[in-house]
Design an enzyme around this catalytic site. Structure first.
Site, PDB file in Angstrom:
ATOM      1  N   ARG A  16       0.827  -1.209   0.000  1.00 49.21           N
ATOM      2  CA  ARG A  16       0.000   0.000   0.000  1.00 49.21           C
ATOM      3  C   ARG A  16       0.869   1.270   0.000  1.00 49.21           C
ATOM      4  NH1 ARG A  16      -3.726  -0.516   4.865  1.00 49.21           N
ATOM      5  NH2 ARG A  16      -1.999  -1.765   5.642  1.00 49.21           N
ATOM      6  N   TRP A 565     -20.081  -7.361  -0.278  1.00 52.84           N
ATOM      7  CA  TRP A 565     -18.788  -6.825   0.112  1.00 52.84           C
ATOM      8  C   TRP A 565     -17.710  -7.902   0.241  1.00 52.84           C
ATOM      9  CZ3 TRP A 565     -20.805  -2.682   4.160  1.00 52.84           C
ATOM     10  CH2 TRP A 565     -21.452  -1.652   3.437  1.00 52.84           C
ATOM     11  N   HIS A 698     -21.955  11.933   8.971  1.00 48.83           N
ATOM     12  CA  HIS A 698     -20.763  12.072   8.134  1.00 48.83           C
ATOM     13  C   HIS A 698     -20.066  13.401   8.374  1.00 48.83           C
ATOM     14  CE1 HIS A 698     -21.896   8.427   6.104  1.00 48.83           C
ATOM     15  NE2 HIS A 698     -23.111   8.909   5.965  1.00 48.83           N
TER      16      HIS A 698
HETATM   17  N1  GLN Z   1     -24.903  -1.147  12.514  1.00 54.13           N
HETATM   18  C1  GLN Z   1     -23.874  -0.575  11.723  1.00 54.13           C
HETATM   19  C2  GLN Z   1     -23.241   0.600  12.464  1.00 54.13           C
HETATM   20  O1  GLN Z   1     -23.904   1.238  13.191  1.00 54.13           O
HETATM   21  C3  GLN Z   1     -24.396  -0.113  10.388  1.00 54.13           C
HETATM   22  C4  GLN Z   1     -23.307   0.399   9.486  1.00 54.13           C
HETATM   23  C5  GLN Z   1     -23.761   0.774   8.087  1.00 54.13           C
HETATM   24  O2  GLN Z   1     -24.902   1.010   7.841  1.00 54.13           O
HETATM   25  N2  GLN Z   1     -22.867   0.876   7.154  1.00 54.13           N
HETATM   26  O3  GLN Z   1     -22.084   0.914  12.310  1.00 54.13           O
END
Ligand code: GLN
Ligand code: ZN
Length: 759
Positions: A16, A565, A698
């Site tokens: 990386r 994923w 976010h």
């Molecule tokens: N339960 C997970 C969390 O709270 C959900 C994460 C997600 O939706 N990507 O981190």
């Protein structure tokens, strides 16, 4: 004679190096010259690897400090106004500000939008052309790298370029109802200039990627392909048009008749189309067959590949390549230490895939005898994988075969369940909850590392995690939340955590793949039938519930997300693996219920991104993916409340399937769209309960109670109050405790404001 080439090599570097260098540059610990040096070294190294693997034409321009779509936008001079680009060559820090909003120099600005590259987990930066966009050649990167490459590779350096139609298609013009195709007359001359310069530098072949030819395209776009490529012809320069990720289908004739010297097709995703392409593609054009899977980690079945190629090889000159860029695979299996010896023989990473191409070429041109030994080794590996007991588990197969339609249905419809859940859970109007995770502090990460390295005992680690859970529970009680979560401190990753406890999953130590920019992921490898040897979460959740009289949510990752994923099997349909995961989760759900857990959340953030590229394939996918979720979730009593969570904001075109999940409660991302996305739910009269996020996790900003109350009011205008929940947009894993304390306190207060108002 057969020719081999590569469409793109992983950029990250085996250790990386690219990630480390670029992050060091952002932090100011190395300067631009040092960064450039690392880039040169990495590229040279990657070219040499490809040369050693015996590849004839080697891609140049596939390297990027962040993303190749962003590189193309800069090459074309398409820099949004907010970045104050003065014209001329786009500066490195402008590039990084477009990518991530900030850079060592220049004003921070909102970054360009990022979204998934077709149906991969790679994210690209969305071009933002304006209706009056002017284009001009604005980056030397490609030409400099080509000059570098020619010193090492000579004539066999092949520049790679994202084509004009795909670049435009992927862009988003913020002006309403603007037809992006009207930009073509301004865009094409710049492409012409780029091609001419590369030719002047000595390019013989240029790979021009037009992956949108694997999508459903409006007729105007197909026409635009014809016009554009007529205009891009340059005497003495060969264009190889590359299409990947799916069949050409209705675009086949157009693709075959474009005035280019060659066409690359994805023979892994669309093997059935290969002979039609060979029929339609004029004999003087090169046919590049993407015969080795660029999207997965399995060793190729070389006999099968040779069989598919034999008749073509008799008829015309062939080029062989991976199905798509190797960007989506880890670099080198030989450097992998986390996978056992047997499993390793079944795999091929980027380097091994290129070696397979060379083998195929030699076998085609000189007969299989010439490569008898490696062919035999490959055959043995394929046979061992097929016969392995690790791959097929009769008990899993039996259970799969015995599923009845009843397993996909709750005993009673939602209105009946609702009454049972009300009686059991006794929640207030507008119940408050979180999505699950709480801050993953440096301390938690350090302890996990200590534990993995054997520096602390399992008992100490468990005791530490219990303390974390107790801390989270206490916090949530103090905020006044109604339905609690244990906080997920034991989870590094929402898929890995479960995969590590399931049969059929394997994990690499070095199998990194770029997700976006410097972010890398190590997708699990699903190699065999999936089953659950023992409960995975029950002890943690039971412990968390023992600490509080409030309902504690069981927290699981859904079957579709685990599938999506991971690297998946190529010897079993995706839906079957998904079903096996769903059955494992069904048992976990039953165990949680038996342990006294009354609310169970099954996260499916990846449900939407699993949608196939072509609309005609959507119904089948939605049918099995929804079915799998229902199998995982439907084994419970009426009074057990099933939640699901999805963190994106586009539901319009799949709302029926979302409703068909029949979760009692769905929590979704809604803050940034100011509840607009609820229109899809309101218009459809979504029948169950919804928690539209009111806190954008976010961002480090802490919203006030009033702001969140305003959002809730908006939601209440669209969804009946008694079916609304109050929660953040997503998990709180990446946030800091002080922000979470303030934001969740405010969120509970916002719910109280509305309760006072409406009851
Ligand atoms: N339960 C997970 C969390 O709270 C959900 C994460 C997600 O939706 N990507 O981190
Ligand atoms: Zn989420």
């Amino acid at each position: 004679m057969t020719t081999t080439h590569n469409l793109g090599f992983p950029r990250l570097g085996l250790r990386r190096e690219m990630k480390k260098a670029v992050e060091a540059y952002w932090q100011g610990t190395i300067n631009a010259d040092q960064l450039a040096r690392t880039g040169r070294d990495l590229r040279r190294h990657h070219w040499e690897i490809q040369q050693q693997a015996g590849i004839d034409w080697i891609p140049v321009g596939d390297f990027s400090w962040y993303d190749h779509v962003l590189d193309t936008s800069c090459l074309l001079g398409c820099v949004p106004e907010r970045f104050a680009h003065p014209g001329g060559a786009v500066a490195l820090d402008t590039y990084f500000r477009m990518a991530r909003g900030r850079a060592p120099s220049g004003q921070p600005r909102p970054a360009c939008e990022m979204t998934k590259w077709f149906d991969t987990n790679y994210h690209y930066l969305v071009p933002e052309p304006t209706p009056d966009q002017a284009f001009s050649l604005s980056s030397e990167k490609l030409f400099e790298e080509f000059a570098e490459a020619r010193e090492i590779l000579g004539d066999k350096a092949k520049p790679v370029l994202l084509g004009p139609l795909s670049w435009l298609w992927l862009g988003k013009c913020h002006a309403e109802s603007f037809d992006k195709l009207t930009l073509l007359p301004r865009l094409l001359p710049v492409y012409g200039e780029i091609l001419q310069r590369l030719k002047d530098q000595g390019a013989q072949w240029i790979q021009i990627d037009e992956p949108i030819l694997a999508l459903d395209l409006p007729p105007s776009w197909l026409t635009a392909f014809e016009q554009s490529y007529h205009q891009l012809q340059i005497k003495g320069l060969n264009l190889l048009l590359a299409v990947y990720f799916g069949p050409l289908a209705g675009n086949l004739k157009t693709a075959c008749s474009l005035p280019v010297a060659g066409l690359h097709v994805d023979a892994v995703r669309a093997p059935e189309e290969l002979s039609r392409v060979a029929d339609w593609l004029p004999a003087h054009k090169v046919l590049s067959v993407g015969i080795v899977d660029g999207r997965n980690v399995w060793r190729s079945d070389l006999d099968e590949a040779l069989e598919a190629l034999a008749s073509l090889h008799d008829r015309r000159e062939l080029w062989l390549a991976p199905s798509c860029s190797l960007l989506h695979t880890p670099v080198d299996l030989d450097a992998e230490t986390g996978i056992d010896a047997e499993l390793k023989t079944w795999l091929a990473f980027a380097v091994q895939k290129l070696e397979e191409l060379t083998l195929l070429k030699q076998a085609l041109d000189h007969g299989p005898e010439i490569v008898a030994d490696p062919l035999e080794a490959s055959r043995r590996a394929i046979a061992s994988r097929r016969a392995s007991k690790r791959v097929t588990d009769p008990a899993v197969r039996r259970r799969q075969a015995e599923i009845t339609p009843a397993a996909e249905r709750r005993a009673n419809p939602y209105p009946v369940r609702r009454e049972a859940q009300r009686a059991k859970l006794d929640l207030p109007l507008l119940p408050t909850t979180t999505i699950g995770s709480f801050p993953q502090t440096p301390e938690i990460r350090a302890r996990r590392r200590d534990f993995k390295q054997g520096e602390i005992s399992a008992d100490d680690y468990t005791a530490f995690l219990k303390k974390q859970i107790a801390f989270c529970v206490q916090k949530q009680e103090a905020y006044g939340l109604d339905v609690l979560a244990h906080g997920e401190p034991e989870r590094n990753d929402m898929v890995e955590y479960f995969g590590e406890q399931l049969e059929g999953f394997a994990f690499t130590r070095n199998g990194w793949v770029q997700s976006y920019g410097s972010r890398c992921v190590k997708p699990p490898i699903i190699y065999g039938d999936v089953s659950r040897p023992r409960p995975m979460t029950v002890d943690w959740i039971r412990y968390a519930q023992s600490l509080t009289p409030k309902p504690m949510k069981g927290m699981l990752t859904g079957p579709v997300t685990m599938l999506q994923w991971s690297f998946v099997r190529d010897d079993l349909p995706r839906r079957d693996t998904c079903l096996q995961i769903a059955l494992s989760l069904r048992d976990e759900v039953a165990d949680l219920e038996a342990a006294g857990i009354g609310v169970i959340q099954i996260d499916e953030p990846a449900l939407r991104e699993g949608l196939p590229l072509r609309r005609k394939d959507w119904p089948a996918y939605l049918d099995w993916s929804v079915g799998c979720f229902r199998i995982a979730s439907s084994g419970v009593r009426d009074e057990t409340q099933i939640h699901t969570h999805m963190c994106y904001a586009e539901f319009n075109d799949i709302i029926e399937s979302i409703a068909a999940l029949d979760a009692d409660v769905i929590t979704i991302e809604a803050t940034r769209s100011k509840m607009d996305l609820l229109d899809a739910f309101a218009g459809f009269e979504y029948p169950n309960e919804i928690g539209p996020g009111v806190y954008d996790i976010h961002s480090p900003n802490v919203p006030s109670a009033e702001e969140m109350a305003t959002l809730l009011e908006l939601a209440a205008g669209k969804i009946p109050l008694e079916r609304l929940w109050v929660n953040p947009d997503c998990g709180l894993k990446t946030r800091q405790w002080p922000e979470v304390d303030a934001a969740l306190g405010n969120m509970v207060e916002a719910a109280r404001i509305l309760r006072r108002k409406y009851s």
